[in-house]
Structure formats: structure tokens, C-alpha cells
Design an enzyme around this catalytic site. Structure first.
Site, PDB file in Angstrom:
ATOM      1  N   GLU A  40     127.531 -25.911  25.618  1.00  0.00           N
ATOM      2  CA  GLU A  40     128.612 -26.346  26.506  1.00  0.00           C
ATOM      3  C   GLU A  40     129.776 -25.352  26.460  1.00  0.00           C
ATOM      4  O   GLU A  40     130.071 -24.771  25.422  1.00  0.00           O
ATOM      5  CB  GLU A  40     129.097 -27.722  26.030  1.00  0.00           C
ATOM      6  CG  GLU A  40     130.272 -28.294  26.789  1.00  0.00           C
ATOM      7  CD  GLU A  40     130.819 -29.555  26.119  1.00  0.00           C
ATOM      8  OE1 GLU A  40     131.464 -30.338  26.830  1.00  0.00           O
ATOM      9  OE2 GLU A  40     130.602 -29.735  24.906  1.00  0.00           O
ATOM     10  N   LYS A 110     131.079 -33.362  34.047  1.00  0.00           N
ATOM     11  CA  LYS A 110     130.974 -34.226  32.856  1.00  0.00           C
ATOM     12  C   LYS A 110     131.694 -35.559  33.068  1.00  0.00           C
ATOM     13  O   LYS A 110     132.883 -35.599  33.413  1.00  0.00           O
ATOM     14  CB  LYS A 110     131.573 -33.483  31.660  1.00  0.00           C
ATOM     15  CG  LYS A 110     131.423 -34.187  30.317  1.00  0.00           C
ATOM     16  CD  LYS A 110     132.037 -33.311  29.222  1.00  0.00           C
ATOM     17  CE  LYS A 110     131.885 -33.923  27.843  1.00  0.00           C
ATOM     18  NZ  LYS A 110     132.523 -33.067  26.797  1.00  0.00           N
ATOM     19  N   CYS A 147     127.197 -33.139  26.219  1.00  0.00           N
ATOM     20  CA  CYS A 147     127.859 -33.382  24.929  1.00  0.00           C
ATOM     21  C   CYS A 147     128.212 -34.856  24.688  1.00  0.00           C
ATOM     22  O   CYS A 147     127.360 -35.658  24.351  1.00  0.00           O
ATOM     23  CB  CYS A 147     129.078 -32.476  24.803  1.00  0.00           C
ATOM     24  SG  CYS A 147     129.629 -32.253  23.082  1.00  0.00           S
TER      25      CYS A 147
END
Length: 262
Positions: A40, A110, A147
Site C-alpha cells: 500500500e 479505500k 490494509c
């Protein structure tokens, strides 16, 4: 099919980081991988400046991705990673991209920002509002996560119910008490929740743990890295998926409605 996860230490120099990504892409292609997951926030990182990733944000047609797209034209490898893309003054979107044959074939903003463990990703980053469509890689459906998304089983389940066989997870999992245990436990849990493979790449270095893993649908770790830069390789099969889902039909046995994004 063959999948790979590559981990490395992201530096403050985006060109150096792009070169590292290109090297990992070439290595994965030489090993006949169809899917490569990289960590990431790969543009830039500085241990002394927690906002370096946002300050270094580039558009999707910027120099960083241009170098990776040039490499991706050389083979059929699908490469997944995240970069920060500018959104407004001093802010950015943590954007996952999937690259293949010189094109961005998918992107995902995200959803879950890392406002935990005394950190506040939302101070500089704008959250996404949509679940990414699945992408097809050699006949297997891949769901996209980033993540901190790993801590929210609803997203993984949503992707599995849409037909995902594999969950791809670029990450920069921050070190801290019990954090390595959390990482390993959650990867296995999401695999078992969804009976999907998980291909997870973690950035390594002073602040992040590395420890990339490929986990199979029964929660078995079939490939793993330590804390140093490394490329790991594993085989994933439709047979293993089918056998697991036949004897562990959790997606069919569930009694709750599919989760909905708020």
C-alpha cells in the site's frame, strides 16, 4: 494459477520506488505469475514525516504509474498496488489500481481509513464510497481490499457473495504490540469467513511489519515472507476452492442478509 506478493521498503524517492516495483513485476512474470500484489501507498514514505505519502500524491496518469504501465505492456501479469491520488488541497485518496497490458483495468478508493492505534488517516485522506467490481484473472474472480479493510469482515463477505475466489490486499501494516498477531489472525479469519484465497502484501521497514502471505480457503498459509524485502510465490487452484466450499459451505449456510455499505 500462480500468484505472487512482493514486499519492500518504500523510500522518499518515488522514482526509486517505481524501479523496485518494475523489478518485482519482471521477477513475478519470469516465474509465470498471473497475479502480483504489491504493498500500500508506494509513491513515497518517510519515517520522519507521516504525511509524506499524501504530500507526494500523483494523478493516475503521473510519472509513477506511467513507469509501471510501461512494464506491464510486456506480459499478461495483473499487478495490484495502491498510491495516493490528489483530491483537494493537501488531501488525497488512497487508491488501489490493477494494471494489465499497459492499462489500468480497475481502481478502488479505500473504504476504511486507519483512524486507530493513535493514528488518523482521515486527517489527510478522503474515504471511498463504493465496493470495487471483481476483476477476472485467468478465469478466477479477484476482489479488491486495502490494509485496514481487513478488520471489517463485511467487505470481504460482500466480495465473496459477489463471486470472489481471491481477495487481494495491499497493506502497510504498522508495527505495535500484538499487531503481527492481529495481521496473521485476521488474514486466516477472512479466508475462513469467505472460503477465498487471500494474497496479502505488506510493506516492510522500520514502521511496518512486512510479513506478506498467501492464505488458502481453509486458512492455511501456503507462502509467507518475514520482515525483509522478498517476493513470495504460490499456486492457487479452483479445485481447492471447490473442495473447500463443498465441505465448508459457509456462504450457503449463512442466515444473515448480505452486508450493505452505509
Amino acid at each position: 494459477m500462480i500468484v505472487a506478493a512482493g514486499q519492500f521498503v518504500v523510500t522518499p524517492d518515488w522514482q526509486m520506488n517505481a524501479h523496485t516495483c518494475v523489478t518485482l513485476m519482471a521477477q513475478a512474470a519470469r516465474q509465470q505469475a498471473s497475479l502480483l500484489v504489491l504493498p500500500e501507498a508506494l509513491l513515497a514514505r518517510d519515517d520522519n514525516d507521516p504525511h509524506m505519502s499524501v504530500k507526494s500524491a500523483q494523478m493516475l496518469d503521473g510519472g509513477f504509474l506511467s513507469l509501471l504501465l510501461e512494464e506491464s505492456r510486456k506480459n499478461m501479469l495483473t499487478t495490484i498496488l495502491t498510491i495516493h491520488v490528489p483530491s483537494s488541497s493537501g488531501r488525497a485518496v488512497n487508491t488501489l489500481v490493477a494494471l494489465r497490458e499497459g492499462h489500468i483495468i480497475a481502481h478502488y478508493a479505500k473504504l476504511h481509513l486507519y483512524d486507530a492505534f493513535n493514528m488518523q488517516e482521515s486527517a489527510r485522506v478522503d474515504a471511498g464510497h463504493e465496493i470495487a467490481p471483481l476483476i477476472d484473472v485467468d478465469g478466477m474472480k479477484v476482489g479488491l481490499m486495502t490494509c485496514y479493510d481487513l478488520r471489517f469482515p463485511e467487505l470481504a463477505l460482500s466480495l465473496a457473495l459477489k463471486g470472489a475466489d481471491i481477495l487481494a490486499l495491499p497493506a502497510a501494516w504498522v508495527r505495535g504490540p500484538l499487531k503481527e498477531k492481529h495481521w496473521a489472525t485476521l488474514l486466516a479469519a477472512r479466508a475462513l469467513d469467505t472460503t477465498c484465497y487471500i494474497v496479502a502484501s505488506g510493506e516492510c521497514g522500520n514502521k511496518n511489519i512486512g510479513q506478506s502471505q498467501v492464505v488458502d480457503p481453509q486458512g492455511v498459509v501456503v507462502a509467507a515472507a518475514g520482515e525483509a524485502p522478498q517476493l513470495i510465490i504460490a499456486e492457487v487452484t479452483q479445485q481447492r476452492l471447490s473442495q473447500t466450499r463443498e465441505k465448508l459451505p459457509v456462504l450457503r449456510n449463512r442466515r444473515f442478509a448480505p452486508p450493505q455499505l452505509m
